[in-house]
Design a protein around this motif. Sequence first.
Motif, short mmCIF file in Angstrom:
data_model
loop_
_atom_site.label_atom_id
_atom_site.label_comp_id
_atom_site.label_asym_id
_atom_site.label_seq_id
_atom_site.Cartn_x
_atom_site.Cartn_y
_atom_site.Cartn_z
N VAL A 89 -2.12 -8.55 5.15
CA VAL A 89 -1.08 -7.88 4.37
C VAL A 89 -1.66 -7.38 3.05
O VAL A 89 -1.45 -6.22 2.65
CB VAL A 89 0.10 -8.83 4.12
N ARG A 92 -4.15 -4.45 3.57
CA ARG A 92 -3.44 -3.20 3.82
C ARG A 92 -2.80 -2.67 2.53
O ARG A 92 -2.83 -1.47 2.25
CB ARG A 92 -2.36 -3.45 4.88
N ARG A 96 -3.73 0.87 0.64
CA ARG A 96 -2.66 1.84 0.39
C ARG A 96 -2.60 2.21 -1.09
O ARG A 96 -2.11 3.30 -1.44
CB ARG A 96 -1.31 1.26 0.82
N LEU A 283 8.45 -7.56 4.57
CA LEU A 283 7.24 -7.02 5.22
C LEU A 283 7.57 -5.74 5.98
O LEU A 283 6.85 -4.73 5.87
CB LEU A 283 6.66 -8.07 6.17
N ALA A 287 6.34 -1.88 5.07
CA ALA A 287 5.67 -1.05 6.08
C ALA A 287 6.41 0.26 6.30
O ALA A 287 5.81 1.32 6.46
CB ALA A 287 5.54 -1.83 7.39
N ARG A 288 7.74 0.19 6.27
CA ARG A 288 8.54 1.41 6.49
C ARG A 288 8.35 2.39 5.34
O ARG A 288 8.39 3.62 5.56
CB ARG A 288 10.00 1.01 6.63
N SER A 290 5.65 2.77 3.74
CA SER A 290 4.21 3.08 3.69
C SER A 290 3.48 2.39 2.55
O SER A 290 2.45 2.89 2.08
CB SER A 290 4.00 4.61 3.59
N LEU A 292 2.42 -0.61 3.07
CA LEU A 292 1.48 -1.41 3.84
C LEU A 292 0.96 -0.58 5.01
O LEU A 292 1.68 0.27 5.52
CB LEU A 292 2.14 -2.68 4.38
#
Length: 292
Positions: A89, A92, A96, A283, A287-288, A290, A292
């Motif tokens: 995590v 990433r 990013r 989490l 991710a949604r 961006s 992660l």
Amino acid sequence: MTSAVLVAAGGVLAAHRSTLDSGTDQLAAADGEWLLLACCATVATWVCAAVAQQGAVVERLPRGRLVAAQFAACAANHLLPAGAGAGLVNLRFLTRCGLSTRRSATALAVKAAAGGIVRCVLGVVLLLASPGAVPLSARVPHVLLWALVAVAAVVSAVVASGRLRRVAGQAVADVREVHRSRARACALWGGSVAFTLLHAGVVVAVVHALDLSLPTSHVVMAYLVASGAAALLPTPGGLGSLDAALALALTAAGAPGHTAVSAVLGYRLLTGWLPMAPGLLVLGLLARRSAL
């Protein structure tokens, strides 16, 4: 390896079902104010983890997303073995934020190394300040000897391999760059110290909530020893390994077996099980978006 440890932990729980039931009942009757303090300490650990991670890199990271990433990493850490979930995590997240994969991995390694050094130093300081905090202090020289042997083996491997020397050289350069700024160095080491002490503080608060009369130094040393021992077994979030090590350490410090189990259950409930669902939601949200 992970499956074997989890199966063994399940077998131990089944064999001590009555102790587990008694510990659960004792935790249900614990002091709510001390448990609330333990909750506050748990929340503060995610902030301290974010501070330490910021200290491990030169670039300025977005504060809100950084703290959210540590919260999500805590949940992911309980799904993959040996801290791999938290590492992935954060790796990433850093990439990013614009860091290269190599520099992101180095930042994670610097943060992990700082955490390990902090635990060792705190353990030595506590041992010197309160020798009675370790009932098995006669074994300490043997542990130190094996630790020196392990360090010597790692150093020899780095010296013998040209590729490892290059990687180590790049890591040393990044570490020097971080420590050129007093603010970054304070964030790295201060955050690491606070993170460790707050986790130990959660255990201390749970022990007080159970009305267990153990010296604080003994409880802190029990956590340091247990967390160090659990790091040797690659289980998700230390599941099974940390639980058993912490229960044994508290028992060695003078806690009754069922009360030690209650303390471990309370620590696990606050630092792992309760934050799991919201952590996974965060989490997914990161991710949604961006991040992660």
